[in-house]
Design a protein around this motif. Structure first.
Motif, PDB file in Angstrom:
ATOM      1  N   ALA A 108       0.600  -1.258   0.175  1.00 55.84           N
ATOM      2  CA  ALA A 108       0.020   0.068  -0.038  1.00 55.84           C
ATOM      3  C   ALA A 108       0.965   1.118   0.004  1.00 55.84           C
ATOM      4  CB  ALA A 108      -0.921  -0.153   1.292  1.00 55.84           C
ATOM      5  N   PRO A 109       0.660   2.047  -1.031  1.00 54.43           N
ATOM      6  CA  PRO A 109       1.771   3.217  -1.188  1.00 54.43           C
ATOM      7  C   PRO A 109       1.267   4.293  -0.410  1.00 54.43           C
ATOM      8  CG  PRO A 109       0.526   3.072  -3.033  1.00 54.43           C
ATOM      9  CD  PRO A 109       0.222   1.938  -2.495  1.00 54.43           C
ATOM     10  N   SER A 110       0.068   4.470  -0.115  1.00 55.24           N
ATOM     11  CA  SER A 110      -0.532   5.565   0.700  1.00 55.24           C
ATOM     12  C   SER A 110      -1.418   5.388   1.614  1.00 55.24           C
ATOM     13  CB  SER A 110      -1.217   6.509  -0.248  1.00 55.24           C
ATOM     14  OG  SER A 110      -2.056   5.675  -1.000  1.00 55.24           O
ATOM     15  N   LEU A 111      -1.829   5.974   2.554  1.00 54.70           N
ATOM     16  CA  LEU A 111      -2.952   5.874   3.568  1.00 54.70           C
ATOM     17  C   LEU A 111      -4.250   5.510   2.777  1.00 54.70           C
ATOM     18  CD1 LEU A 111      -3.724   5.757   6.380  1.00 54.70           C
ATOM     19  CD2 LEU A 111      -4.170   8.120   6.459  1.00 54.70           C
ATOM     20  N   GLU A 112      -4.565   6.218   1.634  1.00 56.78           N
ATOM     21  CA  GLU A 112      -5.687   5.900   0.924  1.00 56.78           C
ATOM     22  C   GLU A 112      -5.856   4.447   0.530  1.00 56.78           C
ATOM     23  OE1 GLU A 112      -8.438   7.974  -2.495  1.00 56.78           O
ATOM     24  OE2 GLU A 112      -6.407   8.550  -2.106  1.00 56.78           O
ATOM     25  N   ALA A 113      -4.678   3.936   0.059  1.00 57.39           N
ATOM     26  CA  ALA A 113      -4.706   2.381  -0.422  1.00 57.39           C
ATOM     27  C   ALA A 113      -4.790   1.620   0.875  1.00 57.39           C
ATOM     28  CB  ALA A 113      -3.259   2.164  -1.151  1.00 57.39           C
ATOM     29  N   CYS A 114      -4.675   1.875   2.050  1.00 55.74           N
ATOM     30  CA  CYS A 114      -4.830   1.177   3.015  1.00 55.74           C
ATOM     31  C   CYS A 114      -6.379   0.899   3.534  1.00 55.74           C
ATOM     32  CB  CYS A 114      -4.183   1.904   4.344  1.00 55.74           C
ATOM     33  SG  CYS A 114      -2.521   1.787   4.163  1.00 55.74           S
ATOM     34  N   ARG A 115      -7.249   1.327   2.747  1.00 60.85           N
ATOM     35  CA  ARG A 115      -8.876   0.977   3.009  1.00 60.85           C
ATOM     36  C   ARG A 115      -8.706  -0.767   3.097  1.00 60.85           C
ATOM     37  NH1 ARG A 115     -13.324   3.651   2.476  1.00 60.85           N
ATOM     38  NH2 ARG A 115     -12.312   5.436   0.985  1.00 60.85           N
ATOM     39  N   GLY A 116      -9.462  -1.038   4.126  1.00 60.55           N
ATOM     40  CA  GLY A 116      -9.738  -2.587   4.442  1.00 60.55           C
ATOM     41  C   GLY A 116      -8.596  -3.236   5.006  1.00 60.55           C
ATOM     42  N   VAL A 117      -7.573  -2.527   5.351  1.00 58.09           N
ATOM     43  CA  VAL A 117      -6.484  -3.476   5.938  1.00 58.09           C
ATOM     44  C   VAL A 117      -6.544  -3.131   7.706  1.00 58.09           C
ATOM     45  CG1 VAL A 117      -4.758  -2.805   4.212  1.00 58.09           C
ATOM     46  CG2 VAL A 117      -4.694  -1.609   6.368  1.00 58.09           C
ATOM     47  N   ARG A 118      -5.729  -3.809   8.375  1.00 62.21           N
ATOM     48  CA  ARG A 118      -5.596  -3.757   9.613  1.00 62.21           C
ATOM     49  C   ARG A 118      -5.077  -2.786  10.330  1.00 62.21           C
ATOM     50  NH1 ARG A 118      -3.350  -9.793  10.580  1.00 62.21           N
ATOM     51  NH2 ARG A 118      -2.081  -8.507   8.879  1.00 62.21           N
ATOM     52  N   ALA A 119      -5.594  -1.919  11.084  1.00 62.99           N
ATOM     53  CA  ALA A 119      -4.803  -0.879  11.902  1.00 62.99           C
ATOM     54  C   ALA A 119      -4.275  -1.305  13.283  1.00 62.99           C
ATOM     55  CB  ALA A 119      -5.782   0.580  11.874  1.00 62.99           C
ATOM     56  N   ALA A 120      -3.410  -0.439  13.858  1.00 63.21           N
ATOM     57  CA  ALA A 120      -2.937  -0.630  15.118  1.00 63.21           C
ATOM     58  C   ALA A 120      -2.800   0.756  15.660  1.00 63.21           C
ATOM     59  CB  ALA A 120      -1.541  -1.549  15.536  1.00 63.21           C
ATOM     60  N   TYR A 121      -3.019   1.036  17.086  1.00 61.26           N
ATOM     61  CA  TYR A 121      -2.853   2.124  17.538  1.00 61.26           C
ATOM     62  C   TYR A 121      -2.534   2.165  19.009  1.00 61.26           C
ATOM     63  CZ  TYR A 121      -7.420   2.377  19.980  1.00 61.26           C
ATOM     64  OH  TYR A 121      -8.760   1.964  20.699  1.00 61.26           O
ATOM     65  N   ASN A 122      -1.619   2.906  19.345  1.00 65.14           N
ATOM     66  CA  ASN A 122      -1.317   2.736  20.885  1.00 65.14           C
ATOM     67  C   ASN A 122      -2.402   2.920  22.136  1.00 65.14           C
ATOM     68  OD1 ASN A 122      -1.127   5.410  20.177  1.00 65.14           O
ATOM     69  ND2 ASN A 122       0.314   5.944  21.646  1.00 65.14           N
ATOM     70  N   ASP A 123      -3.126   3.907  22.083  1.00 67.71           N
ATOM     71  CA  ASP A 123      -4.073   4.030  23.182  1.00 67.71           C
ATOM     72  C   ASP A 123      -5.189   4.989  22.664  1.00 67.71           C
ATOM     73  OD1 ASP A 123      -5.057   3.436  25.720  1.00 67.71           O
ATOM     74  OD2 ASP A 123      -3.246   3.739  26.490  1.00 67.71           O
ATOM     75  N   ASP A 124      -6.137   4.987  23.553  1.00 70.11           N
ATOM     76  CA  ASP A 124      -7.455   5.970  23.117  1.00 70.11           C
ATOM     77  C   ASP A 124      -7.078   7.340  23.360  1.00 70.11           C
ATOM     78  OD1 ASP A 124      -9.108   3.817  22.414  1.00 70.11           O
ATOM     79  OD2 ASP A 124      -9.454   3.505  24.620  1.00 70.11           O
ATOM     80  N   ASP A 125      -6.188   7.677  24.523  1.00 61.94           N
ATOM     81  CA  ASP A 125      -5.667   8.892  24.866  1.00 61.94           C
ATOM     82  C   ASP A 125      -4.500   9.384  24.132  1.00 61.94           C
ATOM     83  OD1 ASP A 125      -4.008   7.576  26.296  1.00 61.94           O
ATOM     84  OD2 ASP A 125      -4.456   8.479  28.237  1.00 61.94           O
ATOM     85  N   SER A 126      -4.264   9.009  23.145  1.00 63.77           N
ATOM     86  CA  SER A 126      -2.925   9.350  22.328  1.00 63.77           C
ATOM     87  C   SER A 126      -3.037  10.208  21.103  1.00 63.77           C
ATOM     88  CB  SER A 126      -2.265   8.177  21.813  1.00 63.77           C
ATOM     89  OG  SER A 126      -1.139   8.454  21.017  1.00 63.77           O
TER      90      SER A 126
END
Length: 271
Positions: A108-126
């Motif tokens: 995926a060369p861009s964020l737009e191309a990341c539609r439908g992939v699995r996202a990770a994030y560190n925390d809700d208050d980040s």
């Protein structure tokens, strides 16, 4: 008062954790006369896993928080002392941004191309891992789900491991300062991800103190931080610190504006 201090936010490796403690030790030395004159003490401690209660301690002389809790749970309840100005790409005059990265296994060369992939994030208050990622995705999501799944990891290093090693996630937003430290100290982890973009910039992670800290001590504290950088250039270089900026608390309202904009686009949470 028996004051405490801890800097928990950029302890990417044990060596860096020791360097942040060395910065605090210098501050302690600079404040020694003030502490002695008031019959008070300072202990450099481990902040522990529950950071919000630590940040809200009445005896907190110095710590570092994220801008997102500063404008939410900590709003009006702590004193902003100064904001570090890092010698890192993406940091200017005490601001920072996040780097958008995918696992090397993701095509995926861009964020737009990341539609439908699995996202990770560190925390809700980040701000860096959640709020800025939400802002970047909001205009692409158009009020609907964008990712196949969203996984909270508990930290930026854990998010990078999920992408680079475990391959249990595909994309994340990583604080650019954390990512710079990772590239220098954990190159094998950085090698497992690819940069595909950056987010907006906001004021960086502020150094804070309890509202119980007198104004004269707060001024001495800010000066001690400046002196810690100028007095020990090798330590400043290891911590990538150019100095400190006096951002007024009002500057952090930009984080709320970013949040409101995403909500206004019908994208109130990462999905």
């Amino acid at each position: 008062m028996n004051w405490v201090a801890a800097l928990p936010m950029y302890n990417v490796t044990p060596a860096l954790a020791a360097d942040w403690r060395a910065l605090l030790a210098h501050v302690h030395t600079e404040l020694a006369d003030w502490l002695a004159a008031h019959g008070e003490t300072l202990e450099i401690v481990d902040a522990g896993a529950a950071l919000e209660p630590f940040w809200l301690r009445d005896d907190l002389l110095l710590s570092q928080t994220c801008g997102y809790p500063l404008v939410h749970a900590l709003d009006g309840r702590v004193r902003v002392i100064a904001t570090p100005d890092f010698a890192v790409d993406g940091c200017t005059n005490g601001t920072y941004r996040s780097v958008l990265v995918t696992g090397a296994h993701v095509d995926a060369p861009s964020l737009e191309a990341c539609r439908g992939v699995r996202a990770a994030y560190n925390d809700d208050d980040s701000n860096s891992g959640m709020n800025l990622l939400r802002d970047a995705v909001a205009p692409l999501a158009r009020g609907s789900r964008f990712f196949a799944s969203v996984h909270k990891t508990g930290g930026h290093l854990a998010s990078l491991r999920a992408l680079a090693i475990e391959q249990s996630a595909d994309v994340a937003a990583i604080d650019c300062v954390t990512f710079a430290f990772v590239r220098e100290h954990l190159p094998e982890l950085a090698a497992g991800v690819r940069e595909i973009g950056v987010t907006k910039s906001t004021p960086g992670l502020p150094f804070i103190a309890s509202n119980a800290l007198p104004a004269d001590a707060a001024a001495l504290l800010a000066d001690a931080l400046d002196d810690a950088v100028s007095a020990n250039p090798s330590l400043a270089t290891r911590l990538k610190l150019k100095g400190f900026v006096r951002h007024p608390t009002a500057d952090y309202a930009s984080i709320l504006e970013i949040e409101r904009a995403a909500i206004g686009l019908g994208y109130p949470r990462l999905a």
